[in-house]
Design a protein around this motif. Structure first.
Motif, PDB file in Angstrom:
ATOM      1  N   THR A  83       0.834  -1.208   0.000  1.00 42.89           N
ATOM      2  CA  THR A  83       0.000   0.000   0.000  1.00 42.89           C
ATOM      3  C   THR A  83       0.861   1.248   0.000  1.00 42.89           C
ATOM      4  O   THR A  83       0.630   2.189  -0.786  1.00 42.89           O
ATOM      5  CB  THR A  83      -0.928   0.014   1.239  1.00 42.89           C
ATOM      6  OG1 THR A  83      -1.833  -1.077   1.147  1.00 42.89           O
ATOM      7  CG2 THR A  83      -1.726   1.312   1.314  1.00 42.89           C
ATOM      8  N   TYR A  84       1.854   1.268   0.866  1.00 42.18           N
ATOM      9  CA  TYR A  84       2.720   2.463   0.948  1.00 42.18           C
ATOM     10  C   TYR A  84       3.493   2.655  -0.358  1.00 42.18           C
ATOM     11  O   TYR A  84       3.635   3.786  -0.850  1.00 42.18           O
ATOM     12  CB  TYR A  84       3.688   2.347   2.122  1.00 42.18           C
ATOM     13  CG  TYR A  84       4.420   3.639   2.406  1.00 42.18           C
ATOM     14  CD1 TYR A  84       3.773   4.698   3.032  1.00 42.18           C
ATOM     15  CD2 TYR A  84       5.746   3.811   2.040  1.00 42.18           C
ATOM     16  CE1 TYR A  84       4.421   5.898   3.286  1.00 42.18           C
ATOM     17  CE2 TYR A  84       6.415   4.998   2.284  1.00 42.18           C
ATOM     18  CZ  TYR A  84       5.752   6.033   2.907  1.00 42.18           C
ATOM     19  OH  TYR A  84       6.400   7.221   3.140  1.00 42.18           O
ATOM     20  N   ALA A  85       3.951   1.555  -0.942  1.00 35.87           N
ATOM     21  CA  ALA A  85       4.657   1.641  -2.230  1.00 35.87           C
ATOM     22  C   ALA A  85       3.757   2.253  -3.295  1.00 35.87           C
ATOM     23  O   ALA A  85       4.193   3.083  -4.106  1.00 35.87           O
ATOM     24  CB  ALA A  85       5.122   0.252  -2.660  1.00 35.87           C
ATOM     25  N   TRP A  86       2.480   1.852  -3.287  1.00 35.95           N
ATOM     26  CA  TRP A  86       1.552   2.356  -4.302  1.00 35.95           C
ATOM     27  C   TRP A  86       1.251   3.840  -4.096  1.00 35.95           C
ATOM     28  O   TRP A  86       1.116   4.598  -5.062  1.00 35.95           O
ATOM     29  CB  TRP A  86       0.268   1.541  -4.312  1.00 35.95           C
ATOM     30  CG  TRP A  86      -0.569   1.831  -5.522  1.00 35.95           C
ATOM     31  CD1 TRP A  86      -1.806   2.370  -5.572  1.00 35.95           C
ATOM     32  CD2 TRP A  86      -0.177   1.624  -6.888  1.00 35.95           C
ATOM     33  NE1 TRP A  86      -2.236   2.508  -6.860  1.00 35.95           N
ATOM     34  CE2 TRP A  86      -1.251   2.064  -7.705  1.00 35.95           C
ATOM     35  CE3 TRP A  86       0.973   1.114  -7.492  1.00 35.95           C
ATOM     36  CZ2 TRP A  86      -1.193   2.010  -9.093  1.00 35.95           C
ATOM     37  CZ3 TRP A  86       1.014   1.055  -8.883  1.00 35.95           C
ATOM     38  CH2 TRP A  86      -0.063   1.499  -9.665  1.00 35.95           C
ATOM     39  N   ILE A  87       1.184   4.254  -2.864  1.00 36.67           N
ATOM     40  CA  ILE A  87       0.988   5.697  -2.600  1.00 36.67           C
ATOM     41  C   ILE A  87       2.187   6.481  -3.112  1.00 36.67           C
ATOM     42  O   ILE A  87       2.030   7.557  -3.702  1.00 36.67           O
ATOM     43  CB  ILE A  87       0.766   5.932  -1.087  1.00 36.67           C
ATOM     44  CG1 ILE A  87      -0.582   5.336  -0.651  1.00 36.67           C
ATOM     45  CG2 ILE A  87       0.802   7.425  -0.751  1.00 36.67           C
ATOM     46  CD1 ILE A  87      -0.786   5.287   0.844  1.00 36.67           C
ATOM     47  N   MET A  88       3.400   5.953  -2.925  1.00 32.89           N
ATOM     48  CA  MET A  88       4.600   6.614  -3.459  1.00 32.89           C
ATOM     49  C   MET A  88       4.556   6.645  -4.990  1.00 32.89           C
ATOM     50  O   MET A  88       4.977   7.631  -5.616  1.00 32.89           O
ATOM     51  CB  MET A  88       5.862   5.885  -2.989  1.00 32.89           C
ATOM     52  CG  MET A  88       6.142   6.001  -1.490  1.00 32.89           C
ATOM     53  SD  MET A  88       6.314   7.719  -0.911  1.00 32.89           S
ATOM     54  CE  MET A  88       4.693   7.995  -0.167  1.00 32.89           C
TER      55      MET A  88
END
Length: 335
Positions: free
Chosen positions: A253-258
């Motif tokens: 999830t955090y990777a996708w937000i980045m």
């Protein structure tokens, strides 16, 4: 004692002697059923870490069940073993059904049977739940079980209805209730009720602000559906991975937000970590993780590697028209 001797043999790596000692204890006809069950639990616990890769536990359980075919406790242990150690849901169900035939008023067994069936036989699970209505006196537990069944059947409105019945009347802690709020939110999102979806996600993180799963679920919904709320999604996701830094789904999830912030280098760092954590935990990778990985690689001018990841994602989700389009054209497409 024999148990102490077994422990010593185990520490010495003498598997043959270790197994022989336990057989003498567990398969001894002079040992009471209660003691046998205690010994068997202790014995099986010694194989938790290795997941009984050599299959000793299964052989022991087969022998015990053959020796005592009408003891429900051994059938339930065998079912638990098959479910936890072997991920063999079908045979775990079969053993549990034998146990219920022996002890038809065991509410816990009925509830577990519903849960197991819901994963591979949701229609049968629903029929089981109906049959169990006269046996299971705790309506909260039964409604919770039915909610799981309806979710598996993709009947999201019924799932919501049953979760709300549970939420109206239960003694669970805030974390458990918050997770139900999060699941209700997810169901509302699937059926397209954005207002209710956002409301329940907000309630879930307000109720349990340190529940990483609730934080992650809300963050992912926001980043996918509300590009103007990326700041909020990032804060929620950051908190989730701070609380649970080894969870591959939260890292994804955090990777996708980045990625959505066009910070592709940082996105790559986190998607690589997510991928490695999923491998280390022997988790089944989701198509979303593979697809996200491919999208990030493409934006970093690594199209061949991106294509490989898209193909892996498509193998899991062959109904995705977007993935098919990316693969056929070997390029990234926006939704």
């Amino acid at each position: 004692s024999l148990i102490l001797k077994a422990q010593i043999m185990n520490e010495m790596g003498n598997e043959e002697e270790y197994e022989d000692i336990w057989k003498k204890l567990i398969l001894n006809r002079d040992v009471s059923i209660e003691d046998k069950e205690t010994y068997l639990r202790y014995y099986l616990n010694s194989y938790v870490e290795s997941k009984d890769s050599a299959g000793y536990g299964e052989k022991m359980l087969e022998a015990v069940v053959k020796q005592h075919p009408y003891e429900a406790g051994f059938r339930k242990l065998y079912s638990d073993y098959l479910d936890y150690f072997k991920y063999d849901t079908q045979n775990a169900i079969e053993q549990l059904q034998y146990a219920i035939d022996i002890e038809p008023n065991d509410q816990d067994s009925w509830l577990k049977l519903i849960r197991l069936q819901s994963t591979i036989q949701p229609e049968e699970a629903l029929q089981t739940a109906k049959r169990a209505e006269s046996i299971i006196t705790d309506s909260t537990r039964l409604n919770y079980a039915k909610a799981l069944v309806y979710y598996s059947m993709e009947d999201y409105q019924q799932c919501i209805n049953h979760y709300l019945k549970v939420l109206d009347n239960n003694n669970m802690d805030d974390n458990a209730n918050a997770l139900m709020y999060s699941t209700v939110a997810n169901c509302y999102g699937i059926i397209g009720d954005t207002i209710e979806c956002l409301k329940y996600y907000k309630w879930s993180v307000d109720m349990a602000p340190d529940n990483a799963m609730c934080l992650n679920n809300y963050a992912y919904y926001l980043c996918i559906n509300f590009p103007d709320r990326l700041d909020e999604a990032e804060k929620l996701s950051e908190k989730a991975i701070t609380i649970s830094p080894d969870n591959y789904s939260y890292l994804d999830t955090y990777a996708w937000i980045m990625f959505l912030r066009h910070n592709y280098d940082k996105a790559l760092t986190y998607i690589e970590d997510a991928y490695q954590q999923s491998i280390d935990s022997e988790a089944l990778l989701t198509y979303e993780l593979y697809e996200h990985y491919g999208d990030i690689l493409f934006m970093l001018q690594r199209p061949k590697e991106a294509l490989d990841m898209w193909k892996k994602a498509y193998k899991i989700n062959p109904d995705s028209a977007l993935l098919k389009k990316k693969i056929e054209n070997e390029t990234y497409f926006y939704e």
